[in-house]
Write a protein that holds these residues in place. Sequence first.
Motif, PDB file in Angstrom:
ATOM      1  N   UNK B 190       0.831  -1.189   0.000  1.00 28.31           N
ATOM      2  CA  UNK B 190       0.000   0.000   0.000  1.00 28.31           C
ATOM      3  C   UNK B 190       0.879   1.257   0.000  1.00 28.31           C
ATOM      4  N   UNK B 191       1.896   1.239   0.862  1.00 27.04           N
ATOM      5  CA  UNK B 191       2.785   2.406   0.963  1.00 27.04           C
ATOM      6  C   UNK B 191       3.515   2.644  -0.362  1.00 27.04           C
ATOM      7  N   UNK B 192       3.949   1.558  -1.005  1.00 23.81           N
ATOM      8  CA  UNK B 192       4.676   1.714  -2.269  1.00 23.81           C
ATOM      9  C   UNK B 192       3.804   2.326  -3.362  1.00 23.81           C
ATOM     10  N   UNK B 193       2.505   2.097  -3.241  1.00 22.14           N
ATOM     11  CA  UNK B 193       1.602   2.700  -4.216  1.00 22.14           C
ATOM     12  C   UNK B 193       1.337   4.156  -3.913  1.00 22.14           C
ATOM     13  N   UNK B 194       1.168   4.458  -2.638  1.00 21.21           N
ATOM     14  CA  UNK B 194       0.631   5.767  -2.276  1.00 21.21           C
ATOM     15  C   UNK B 194       1.709   6.840  -2.133  1.00 21.21           C
ATOM     16  N   UNK B 195       2.853   6.458  -1.575  1.00 15.02           N
ATOM     17  CA  UNK B 195       3.870   7.483  -1.298  1.00 15.02           C
ATOM     18  C   UNK B 195       4.314   8.266  -2.545  1.00 15.02           C
ATOM     19  N   UNK B 196       4.563   7.589  -3.677  1.00 16.57           N
ATOM     20  CA  UNK B 196       4.951   8.383  -4.855  1.00 16.57           C
ATOM     21  C   UNK B 196       3.871   9.373  -5.278  1.00 16.57           C
ATOM     22  N   UNK B 197       2.621   8.976  -5.135  1.00 12.01           N
ATOM     23  CA  UNK B 197       1.538   9.868  -5.539  1.00 12.01           C
ATOM     24  C   UNK B 197       1.495  11.091  -4.627  1.00 12.01           C
ATOM     25  N   UNK B 198       1.634  10.825  -3.316  1.00 13.27           N
ATOM     26  CA  UNK B 198       1.648  11.941  -2.370  1.00 13.27           C
ATOM     27  C   UNK B 198       2.838  12.855  -2.655  1.00 13.27           C
ATOM     28  N   UNK B 199       3.994  12.259  -2.902  1.00 15.92           N
ATOM     29  CA  UNK B 199       5.180  13.058  -3.188  1.00 15.92           C
ATOM     30  C   UNK B 199       4.962  13.921  -4.418  1.00 15.92           C
ATOM     31  N   UNK B 200       4.393  13.293  -5.474  1.00 20.42           N
ATOM     32  CA  UNK B 200       4.199  14.014  -6.721  1.00 20.42           C
ATOM     33  C   UNK B 200       3.273  15.213  -6.524  1.00 20.42           C
ATOM     34  N   UNK B 201       2.091  14.947  -5.961  1.00 25.53           N
ATOM     35  CA  UNK B 201       1.119  16.034  -5.807  1.00 25.53           C
ATOM     36  C   UNK B 201       1.567  17.027  -4.753  1.00 25.53           C
ATOM     37  N   UNK B 202       2.205  16.527  -3.693  1.00 28.53           N
ATOM     38  CA  UNK B 202       2.741  17.420  -2.669  1.00 28.53           C
ATOM     39  C   UNK B 202       3.716  18.409  -3.277  1.00 28.53           C
ATOM     40  N   UNK B 203       4.593  17.904  -4.152  1.00 29.72           N
ATOM     41  CA  UNK B 203       5.582  18.776  -4.776  1.00 29.72           C
ATOM     42  C   UNK B 203       4.906  19.827  -5.646  1.00 29.72           C
ATOM     43  N   UNK B 204       3.891  19.397  -6.396  1.00 29.15           N
ATOM     44  CA  UNK B 204       3.197  20.353  -7.268  1.00 29.15           C
ATOM     45  C   UNK B 204       2.511  21.437  -6.442  1.00 29.15           C
ATOM     46  N   UNK B 205       1.834  21.006  -5.385  1.00 26.21           N
ATOM     47  CA  UNK B 205       1.135  21.983  -4.538  1.00 26.21           C
ATOM     48  C   UNK B 205       2.147  22.933  -3.896  1.00 26.21           C
ATOM     49  N   UNK B 206       3.245  22.380  -3.414  1.00 23.97           N
ATOM     50  CA  UNK B 206       4.274  23.196  -2.778  1.00 23.97           C
ATOM     51  C   UNK B 206       4.840  24.221  -3.765  1.00 23.97           C
ATOM     52  N   UNK B 207       5.141  23.734  -4.977  1.00 25.54           N
ATOM     53  CA  UNK B 207       5.683  24.646  -5.989  1.00 25.54           C
ATOM     54  C   UNK B 207       4.678  25.756  -6.289  1.00 25.54           C
ATOM     55  N   UNK B 208       3.401  25.383  -6.397  1.00 30.39           N
ATOM     56  CA  UNK B 208       2.353  26.368  -6.652  1.00 30.39           C
ATOM     57  C   UNK B 208       2.287  27.413  -5.558  1.00 30.39           C
ATOM     58  N   UNK B 209       2.374  26.923  -4.323  1.00 27.80           N
ATOM     59  CA  UNK B 209       2.297  27.852  -3.185  1.00 27.80           C
ATOM     60  C   UNK B 209       3.478  28.818  -3.196  1.00 27.80           C
ATOM     61  N   UNK B 210       4.645  28.287  -3.496  1.00 24.37           N
ATOM     62  CA  UNK B 210       5.830  29.156  -3.532  1.00 24.37           C
ATOM     63  C   UNK B 210       5.674  30.230  -4.602  1.00 24.37           C
ATOM     64  N   UNK B 211       5.180  29.788  -5.767  1.00 21.84           N
ATOM     65  CA  UNK B 211       4.989  30.759  -6.853  1.00 21.84           C
ATOM     66  C   UNK B 211       4.004  31.844  -6.425  1.00 21.84           C
ATOM     67  N   UNK B 212       2.903  31.435  -5.783  1.00 22.24           N
ATOM     68  CA  UNK B 212       1.881  32.403  -5.370  1.00 22.24           C
ATOM     69  C   UNK B 212       2.399  33.326  -4.269  1.00 22.24           C
ATOM     70  N   UNK B 213       3.085  32.745  -3.310  1.00 22.99           N
ATOM     71  CA  UNK B 213       3.519  33.515  -2.140  1.00 22.99           C
ATOM     72  C   UNK B 213       4.542  34.578  -2.530  1.00 22.99           C
ATOM     73  N   UNK B 214       5.462  34.203  -3.400  1.00 24.40           N
ATOM     74  CA  UNK B 214       6.487  35.167  -3.824  1.00 24.40           C
ATOM     75  C   UNK B 214       6.177  35.710  -5.210  1.00 24.40           C
ATOM     76  N   UNK B 215       4.891  35.989  -5.458  1.00 22.11           N
ATOM     77  CA  UNK B 215       4.495  36.272  -6.831  1.00 22.11           C
ATOM     78  C   UNK B 215       5.229  37.460  -7.426  1.00 22.11           C
ATOM     79  N   UNK B 216       5.597  38.442  -6.584  1.00 17.62           N
ATOM     80  CA  UNK B 216       6.286  39.613  -7.144  1.00 17.62           C
ATOM     81  C   UNK B 216       7.589  39.210  -7.817  1.00 17.62           C
TER      82      UNK B 216
END
Lengths: 491, 424
Positions: B190-216
Amino acid sequence: MTELERHDIQGIVISSYIHLSCAAYVLLRVTDAPKARRWLAEISGEITTAQGKQEQTSTNIAFTHPGLAKLGLDEHALKTFSRPFIEGMATEYRARILGDRGESAPPFWGWGNSNCDRAQEHNPNPPVDILLLLFARDEATLAAEIERRRASFVASGGVEEILLLEAGRQPDTKEHFGFNDGIGQPVIAGSGKKERQQQRTHHATELPAGEFLMGYTNDYDVIAEGPFVEPGRDPGNLLPVIPPNTQSLYDPGGNHDLGRNGTYLVFRQLAQHVADFWQFLDAATRGPDNASDSEACVRLGAKFVGRWPSGASLVQYPERDPHAADGQLTNENNFGYTQTDASGFACPIGSHVRRANPRDSIGPDAETARRSANRHRIMRRGRSYGTRQPDHFVDDGVERGLHFICLNSDIERQFEFVQLTWINNPAFGGLYNEVDPVIGNLDRTDGMMTVQCEPLRTRVHNLRRFITVRGGAYFFLPGINALRYLAALTT
Amino acid sequence: MSHSVLTFIAKVKPDKVAELEQLLAEIADSLLEQTHLPFPKLTLLHFASLFLSKDETYGVTLVFENNFDGPLDAYLKELYCHAADGLHRIYSCCVDYPASSTADREQMLGYLRAHVVRPNAYHIGNPGRTAARIAQEAQLRDLLECTADTLTCSGHPKLPAQDLRQQLQAAVKRQPEFSWAANTRPRLSWAERVIPVITFWGTIVLAGLIILFFWQVTIPLILLYLVVLRWKERHDPVWIGAAQHDHVGQLTQREDRTHTFQNHMASFAIVKPGLFRLLTLRAVLWFVNLKARTAIHGELSGIPSIHFAHWSLIDGGRRLLFVSNFDGSWENYLDDFIDKASPGLTAIWSNTVDFPRTRFLIKGGARDGSRFKADARAYQVYTNVWYSAYRDLTVQSIDANSALREDLYQPLAPAGVQTWLQRL
């Protein structure tokens, strides 16, 4: 949409000449280049074009790569043709991808194997240089036409007949195994055939002209690349100049276009072993008491082919042939696989027609699958040869089969792809270790066909080849200007 | 169970190239019988290949590709045990090879370790399954298929679905050599299936947040990037050239030789000059790798036929090495690239020389199908040696075999029984 240059396109590209029920294919060899060119010049005005229909006869002409070399086409131009055409059909690599093994291997061919390394050990055929395709409305007209053409090339002293392959009149559009054939056919954009195909089969797949003609935009939205000659090689300006900045792959702008309105013609002589086919089906469907079951026998044959003898699709008529009783033929072709028969319960995944054109079934979704499959279509122009076998189950020892002819602008992406990726692919559509049951390379598997069924599939074992390749070659079917250019070569 | 996907890359001594090619040809000519590199004895191995790049700038490079089970050390041990002679002969043709004989175990293995290149991005078609498991599950299928043949008669199954399944289960139980089938874990936890997905989407969300937060800062940077990118995309030259018949003819000699048409492809593309393209490529490969870890059903961007593929930046980031072990014909593979995975691969290869014209990194590009194929052929190299541990199996059939095995003894609802039977 670009207008087709009909006066420069050979008629066979847009017509299968169904009004001309007899045909003969003459294989010729060039013995004297200048005299052969004089003969070409003579007949170039008599080649049937895509403009206007000829009621009595039609004549088309095509060349192999060695044939073009013998006629004197320069070395540079010879290299601008596509690789399959240059190398020819009878190489070890092509035998592998086309599935020509066992008795169907090029060394055993009756014609066309002259460039095959191993041919010398067995049966070297004379090299084929020119293919003359003759069509006529009846036997007498055809016989007269053959004699007239023979007289002209014999008189020319430049070409010699190797073999005459005749395709006589057939009682109907069934092939020799007994199934209505030639139903699904793509339509060339701009050919004006869409409506007729729509009426005839209730379906028409229109494809860009570049899929079947060089010099036109193809399905990738670029100009279908063809051969060209350097300007200095065409002092008479017989060929059109390729405009600069075309989207073409190797920007031959400024060169003269030898390929324009031409295409590649694939010819394979496929002998059909009708009694073997039906005796096999009979043996495979006998009941526990070993009695023949003719209904089950035809049903299994239909499962192999993917259509009933009448031509009706198994997708639309999974239970029985709608014309089993009245013997009528149907060209109904308006169906897909994904929506109605994704599992192959009606039309088996490995059946011949499903492999030859998987339509919307191979891909992540139906639309992507259909678009992808349409990049690999061929224009079939073949005809049956030999008489019908009076009794399907009794071998009368007569040679019969199909002169398979197809047209495509990219042999590798079209004809060879169909053979390799669909027909002879043991893992086609998620299958496990089987090839096309009708025309596949059955020498390399244990000869199996899976018939999907609920709740459990059945497998038919010990299939053998029901067809044998007797010969074949790749030809270049030039436009009329290109033909005149070849006739006017001086070297 | 995790796999290792890597290459050993070494430079070849100029005067030894011919000798090395001769040796590789010998190996390829009797692949399964030769004793230089006795691949069938390597129980951890899935696919291996050896090929050369002959380049004016970078000299002659030998790549030894390996896709195997477990960590490097265990594999090296196996490799040394069975193939020391062959390896010694091969690497004696290479620059700086220190071992004087096969007895120099540490020298040899040290050399290989020092020349390991781990890919920037890779894809595994059948994660979680060892080579041994793949072979076992294929045998299980054969048993089930043969048993199923006895359960049908003249095209009709003799029994209802549930009984058919019981008969099939009983047939497996009767064979002691299939006792493993009862107590094997699913292909992935179960972990082998789920962790990559969480990592992938987590990274995308994190990148999005960084872009928004430092938008200037980020928005102007992104716009600047796009302006430079578009300018380059309009001006970079694309592949123009006559087809290289001899080169492609040589490549095809190696193709479509296995029973189910598994094929191998290796290419060395040249990264476009300058830091802009190199950094873009690194970022894209990092992202592709993140995405590829979530591909657990044998598909990479909708392509269902890749066993192992890797992308590695080599020669200081100036060349992109790509190797792939795939099902079906080359034409079909490239068509899949064009029809199904065009954005991803365009984002990668558009940073290399001659790639067809693109828009915004992911559009256009490979859709120029004929040019894309000509370009791909031009940079593809001849695969001197190629080995597959299971040449009759496709990615999809391996997956289907796993599904058959995993559900063999599971309690299933009637619909599940139907689905299971349809896998045969």
